[in-house]
Enzyme design. Sequence first.
Site, PDB file in Angstrom:
ATOM      1  N   ARG A 239      34.940  31.923  39.039  1.00 35.13           N
ATOM      2  CA  ARG A 239      34.791  32.938  38.002  1.00 35.13           C
ATOM      3  C   ARG A 239      36.137  33.488  37.539  1.00 35.13           C
ATOM      4  O   ARG A 239      36.406  33.590  36.341  1.00 35.13           O
ATOM      5  CB  ARG A 239      33.913  34.081  38.511  1.00 35.13           C
ATOM      6  CG  ARG A 239      32.475  33.677  38.809  1.00 35.13           C
ATOM      7  CD  ARG A 239      31.665  34.874  39.268  1.00 35.13           C
ATOM      8  NE  ARG A 239      30.301  34.494  39.619  1.00 35.13           N
ATOM      9  CZ  ARG A 239      29.921  34.138  40.844  1.00 35.13           C
ATOM     10  NH1 ARG A 239      30.809  34.113  41.813  1.00 35.13           N
ATOM     11  NH2 ARG A 239      28.668  33.813  41.091  1.00 35.13           N
TER      12      ARG A 239
ATOM     13  N   GLU B  64      49.339  41.989  55.350  1.00 30.68           N
ATOM     14  CA  GLU B  64      49.319  43.147  54.449  1.00 30.68           C
ATOM     15  C   GLU B  64      49.131  44.436  55.223  1.00 30.68           C
ATOM     16  O   GLU B  64      48.240  44.518  56.072  1.00 30.68           O
ATOM     17  CB  GLU B  64      48.198  42.976  53.410  1.00 30.68           C
ATOM     18  CG  GLU B  64      48.450  41.802  52.486  1.00 30.68           C
ATOM     19  CD  GLU B  64      47.373  41.636  51.415  1.00 30.68           C
ATOM     20  OE1 GLU B  64      46.327  42.337  51.491  1.00 30.68           O
ATOM     21  OE2 GLU B  64      47.581  40.814  50.511  1.00 30.68           O
TER      22      GLU B  64
ATOM     23  N   HIS C 180      48.258  44.348  46.370  1.00 32.95           N
ATOM     24  CA  HIS C 180      46.886  43.827  46.414  1.00 32.95           C
ATOM     25  C   HIS C 180      45.957  44.728  45.594  1.00 32.95           C
ATOM     26  O   HIS C 180      44.934  45.221  46.085  1.00 32.95           O
ATOM     27  CB  HIS C 180      46.386  43.723  47.856  1.00 32.95           C
ATOM     28  CG  HIS C 180      45.239  42.757  48.004  1.00 32.95           C
ATOM     29  ND1 HIS C 180      44.975  42.075  49.163  1.00 32.95           N
ATOM     30  CD2 HIS C 180      44.284  42.360  47.123  1.00 32.95           C
ATOM     31  CE1 HIS C 180      43.912  41.306  49.014  1.00 32.95           C
ATOM     32  NE2 HIS C 180      43.475  41.457  47.771  1.00 32.95           N
TER      33      HIS C 180
END
Length: 314
Positions: free
Chosen positions: A151, A261, A280
Amino acid sequence: MATYKIMITDGLAEKGKAYLREYGEVIDRTGISPEDLLKEVGEVDALIVRSRTKVNAAVFEAGKRLKVVGRAGIGVDNIDLNAARAAGVTVVNSPLATTVSVAELAMGLMLALVREIPRADASMKQNKWLKKEFEGHELYQKTLGIIGCGRIGSAVAERAQAFGMHVLAFDRFRPKDELCQCSEPVDDLNDLLARSDFLSLHLPLTAETKNLLSHEQFARMKDGVYLINASRGGIVDEEALLAALNSGKVAGAALDVFAVEPPSENNPLVMHPRVICTPHMGAQTHEAQARAGYDIATEVVAALKGEPLRWKCA
């Protein structure tokens, strides 16, 4: 009507919370530690997370009442799907909610990278007028290689075509006839790497995609390629990327994600002069958060009630 206990660990838009309250008690434990999660998860019927919370085998073992885990967003790599199946717990996500936001960020990073917008802005804030230093490039008539054409990758392809780019698409998990119609399907990743002026990654992090781009793949790319990663950090071998930046093989990189992260302090990629970094934040728009919150709330409640599901992952 049954009353459920539903724990939220990484925040959720108010629209989603309001829907959940119609069906049970909402326990907002945003920022909960892994240790406290293990202590408290045994009291809830449903758990809703984003990317921060790691739902591993220990969580499923502790979640004696747990019936469903919902991921507000698309990626479920922080959820142990095998452990979920073994525990008989359903896992659902909300894959449509963030598509536009992530695709728009990828395009924004591409433009910021090729026109050096962050550096130009920083120089202006230092009262400098360095117009002649900022001779960038156009996206028009350049070739964009998209790796992963679900997508989000398809949404990026559509937007890139509007900029007049030629789009190549590679996705080893999808038949060619299912790839975005505005792109040229490519069977071989190495072919795409060799032909692309820009590369944009849109893949989940799995055993097959971890370090998909490493030293060998960078060597096959055009000299002066630009890399955009708004998917998952572990897909790119960061040591190999740093070497490619230092050699000039990669002219610049824009990274919204990292293998760890948040990245370490003074991380060499973050500090690199030809790298643009964001924390992010691909899904961090008001619109995407509202959609993700409501979509995952309705899906979790459907799972609790035993109703048909739209986005079952396990």
